[in-house]
Enzyme design. Structure first.
Site, mmCIF file in Angstrom:
data_model
loop_
_atom_site.group_PDB
_atom_site.id
_atom_site.type_symbol
_atom_site.label_atom_id
_atom_site.label_comp_id
_atom_site.label_asym_id
_atom_site.label_seq_id
_atom_site.Cartn_x
_atom_site.Cartn_y
_atom_site.Cartn_z
ATOM 1 N N GLU A 41 0.769 -1.276 -0.063
ATOM 2 C CA GLU A 41 -0.036 0.141 -0.005
ATOM 3 C C GLU A 41 0.861 1.138 -0.266
ATOM 4 O O GLU A 41 1.908 1.153 0.408
ATOM 5 C CB GLU A 41 -0.849 0.199 1.178
ATOM 6 N N CYS A 89 3.279 8.429 1.549
ATOM 7 C CA CYS A 89 3.865 7.494 2.448
ATOM 8 C C CYS A 89 4.066 6.193 1.710
ATOM 9 O O CYS A 89 3.206 5.585 1.199
ATOM 10 C CB CYS A 89 3.100 7.309 3.577
ATOM 11 N N CYS A 132 6.428 -7.499 7.430
ATOM 12 C CA CYS A 132 7.438 -6.711 8.248
ATOM 13 C C CYS A 132 8.096 -7.801 9.374
ATOM 14 O O CYS A 132 6.922 -8.725 9.471
ATOM 15 C CB CYS A 132 7.046 -5.591 9.276
ATOM 16 N N CYS A 152 6.239 -4.873 16.312
ATOM 17 C CA CYS A 152 5.683 -3.613 17.223
ATOM 18 C C CYS A 152 4.231 -4.053 17.563
ATOM 19 O O CYS A 152 3.259 -4.252 16.753
ATOM 20 C CB CYS A 152 5.892 -2.404 16.601
ATOM 21 N N CYS A 198 1.038 -2.000 15.942
ATOM 22 C CA CYS A 198 1.206 -1.753 14.522
ATOM 23 C C CYS A 198 0.529 -2.961 13.813
ATOM 24 O O CYS A 198 0.895 -4.112 13.978
ATOM 25 C CB CYS A 198 2.710 -1.720 14.121
ATOM 26 N N CYS A 247 -1.168 5.915 9.726
ATOM 27 C CA CYS A 247 0.147 5.370 10.385
ATOM 28 C C CYS A 247 -0.412 4.064 11.158
ATOM 29 O O CYS A 247 -1.275 3.908 11.841
ATOM 30 C CB CYS A 247 0.564 6.240 11.477
HETATM 31 N N1 SAH Z 1 9.048 0.353 10.078
HETATM 32 C C1 SAH Z 1 9.109 1.748 10.221
HETATM 33 C C2 SAH Z 1 8.282 2.677 9.193
HETATM 34 C C3 SAH Z 1 6.761 2.329 9.043
HETATM 35 S S1 SAH Z 1 5.778 2.583 10.657
HETATM 36 C C4 SAH Z 1 9.215 2.261 11.686
HETATM 37 O O1 SAH Z 1 8.699 1.657 12.388
HETATM 38 O O2 SAH Z 1 9.470 3.426 11.972
HETATM 39 C C5 SAH Z 1 5.549 4.476 10.408
HETATM 40 C C6 SAH Z 1 5.221 5.010 11.779
HETATM 41 O O3 SAH Z 1 3.608 4.645 12.273
HETATM 42 C C7 SAH Z 1 6.026 4.400 12.950
HETATM 43 O O4 SAH Z 1 6.475 5.552 13.798
HETATM 44 C C8 SAH Z 1 5.135 3.410 13.643
HETATM 45 O O5 SAH Z 1 5.610 3.190 15.173
HETATM 46 C C9 SAH Z 1 3.896 4.135 13.506
HETATM 47 N N2 SAH Z 1 2.710 3.357 13.756
HETATM 48 C C10 SAH Z 1 2.457 2.219 13.664
HETATM 49 N N3 SAH Z 1 1.430 1.545 14.095
HETATM 50 C C11 SAH Z 1 0.463 2.768 14.418
HETATM 51 C C12 SAH Z 1 -0.683 2.969 14.913
HETATM 52 N N4 SAH Z 1 -1.576 2.063 14.987
HETATM 53 N N5 SAH Z 1 -0.937 4.176 15.236
HETATM 54 C C13 SAH Z 1 -0.460 5.074 15.010
HETATM 55 N N6 SAH Z 1 1.083 5.098 14.589
HETATM 56 C C14 SAH Z 1 1.617 3.845 14.312
HETATM 57 FE FE1 SF4 Z 2 7.431 -2.933 11.172
HETATM 58 FE FE2 SF4 Z 2 5.182 -1.828 12.111
HETATM 59 FE FE3 SF4 Z 2 7.161 -2.046 13.670
HETATM 60 FE FE4 SF4 Z 2 7.388 -0.303 11.586
HETATM 61 S S1 SF4 Z 2 6.074 -0.080 13.320
HETATM 62 S S2 SF4 Z 2 8.833 -1.659 12.390
HETATM 63 S S3 SF4 Z 2 6.239 -1.456 10.127
HETATM 64 S S4 SF4 Z 2 5.776 -3.631 12.989
#
Ligand code: SAH
Ligand code: SF4
Length: 399
Positions: free
Chosen positions: A122, A136, A143, A147, A150, A372
């Site tokens: 996406e 974005c 991944c 996290c 996420c 995000c």
């Molecule tokens: N993997 C990379 C880039 C993609 S995530 C990273 O983790 O930085 C982009 C941003 O969205 C990151 O800061 C991530 O922590 C945040 N993010 C992930 N899940 C989210 C959610 N459910 N609500 C708000 N931000 C979120």
């Molecule tokens: Fe992967 Fe989501 Fe963690 Fe970014 S925030 S490293 S996309 S699991």
């Protein structure tokens, strides 16, 4: 040589769907979209252009693709008819297929793109962020990291995207926004953020190659200072990111102590806060005009207390930094909730008073799961044995 042998040989010379350029389902023509100048030069040499002239031809094609966004070889009027016909016979200017396009009530657009069977990812365009619009982009399908807040983290890694697939995301957005040729005045798409699916620093070679293409002033021309790479904290790759790409750095921090960060961003167990902060301080070229962005997702009752805001300020001391407070975006099945607005504002005030800019990111595109951390595709990793069978079947068909 038996038929079996033929198949094996065929396979070894066949570019795999994973590595090769996109081909249309109806033909075996490969797309030139996403190729570097050197790769285009090889392509024209393969069509019989003399190596001496190949560079110039490649430069012409390159400019048609990345400056004009050409969809058709016919427009390439500075290239002779014969070569155009050859190009047409062997190549296309196709983008990968857009299998779904959604537009949010707030103008955010999301494209679900398929570049090969089972490879779906996406891309999200967020208009009007401070007189600019950010695209974005995804760097991986799924991944490897998990996290806990996420959505992408619940999807196993299918594979890394190629530079061509990353650049194609920008091409598709430009097509949809009708922003060809690549002028700099009044653009809607001004910035690129690697904040889509995946961890860009686990795919740094392709990400760096894509940034070289996207930032080239003769083509798409989105400068390196307008490209931000976000990482969950792959410390050993930070310096390489800085020297290879010159991109702006964003760090997904989300917690100010190791105990909590171990839970939210499990990669922290490998690279704990002290190492992470040292790696950030050493990021090439940091100064007040080139600050690190710290992303901090606001999770109700988890990381949103005033004490944590003060701990954040302490952690950042001496680093040219700004903070993005991201209200948590819910997704189906998550256990977390977003902090209340009052709590978020109180947190922001503490960080602001310490002298750091700490905007609260208005959630965009939540209605289309484009905000995000909400991105996830249905792609799953096919077991190697299944993938091999599929490739064998294609090889047999093609032979
Ligand atoms: N993997 C990379 C880039 C993609 S995530 C990273 O983790 O930085 C982009 C941003 O969205 C990151 O800061 C991530 O922590 C945040 N993010 C992930 N899940 C989210 C959610 N459910 N609500 C708000 N931000 C979120
Ligand atoms: Fe992967 Fe989501 Fe963690 Fe970014 S925030 S490293 S996309 S699991």
């Amino acid at each position: 040589m038996g038929p079996r042998m033929t198949v094996t040989l065929d396979l070894s010379h066949r570019p795999s769907a994973a590595a090769g350029p996109v081909s249309t389902p109806m033909s075996t023509r490969t797309s030139l979209v996403g190729l570097t100048l050197a790769e285009m030069r090889e392509a024209v040499i393969a069509l019989g252009v003399e190596p001496k002239k190949a560079k110039m031809r490649a430069q012409q094609i390159w400019r048609w693709v990345y400056f004009f966004g050409a969809r058709d070889f016919d427009v390439m009027t500075d290239i002779g008819k014969d070569l155009r016909a050859l190009l047409e016979a062997h190549h296309s200017l196709d983008r990968p297929e857009v299998i779904e396009r959604l537009v949010s009530a707030d103008g955010t657009r999301k494209w679900l793109i398929r570049s090969a069977p089972g490879v779906e990812f996406e891309t999200v365009f967020i208009p009007d962020v401070a007189r600019s619009g950010a695209l974005c982009v995804s760097s991986q399908v799924g991944c490897t990291l998990t996290c806990t807040f996420c959505h992408t983290g619940t999807q196993k890694l299918v594979r890394n995207l190629t530079a061509a697939e990353i650049v194609a995301q920008v091409m598709i957005a430009r097509d949809d926004l009708d922003e060809w040729p690549s002028t700099t005045d009044g653009r809607a798409l001004t910035n690129i953020v690697f904040m889509g699916m995946g961890e860009p620093l686990y795919n740094l070679d392709e990400v760096a190659k894509a940034i070289d293409l996207i930032s080239d002033g003769e083509g798409i021309s989105i400068g390196r200072r307008r490209i931000t790479v976000s990482t969950s904290g792959v410390v050993p790759k930070l310096e390489e990111l800085g020297t290879k790409t010159g991109a702006m750095l964003a760090i997904s921090l989300h917690a100010t102590n190791d105990d909590l960060r171990d839970v939210l961003v499990p990669l922290n167990k490998k690279y704990p806060l002290e190492e992470l902060m040292a790696g950030i301080r050493a990021y090439p070229g940091l100064n007040n005009a080139k600050r690190v962005t710290f992303e901090y997702v606001m999770l109700k009752g988890v990381n949103d207390s005033p004490a944590e805001a003060r701990a954040l300020v302490k952690l950042l001391s001496g680093i040219p930094a700004k903070v993005n407070l991201i209200p948590f975006n819910p997704w189906p099945g998550t256990a977390y909730e977003c902090s209340d607005w009052k709590t978020i504002h109180a947190f922001a005030d503490i960080v602001n008073r310490a002298g750091y800019s700490a905007p609260i990111r208005t959630p965009r595109g939540r209605d289309i799961l484009a905000a995000c951390g909400q991105l996830r595709s249905e792609s799953v990793k096919t077991r190697a044995s299944v993938a091999l069978k599929e490739r064998l079947a294609t090889a047999v068909e093609a032979s």
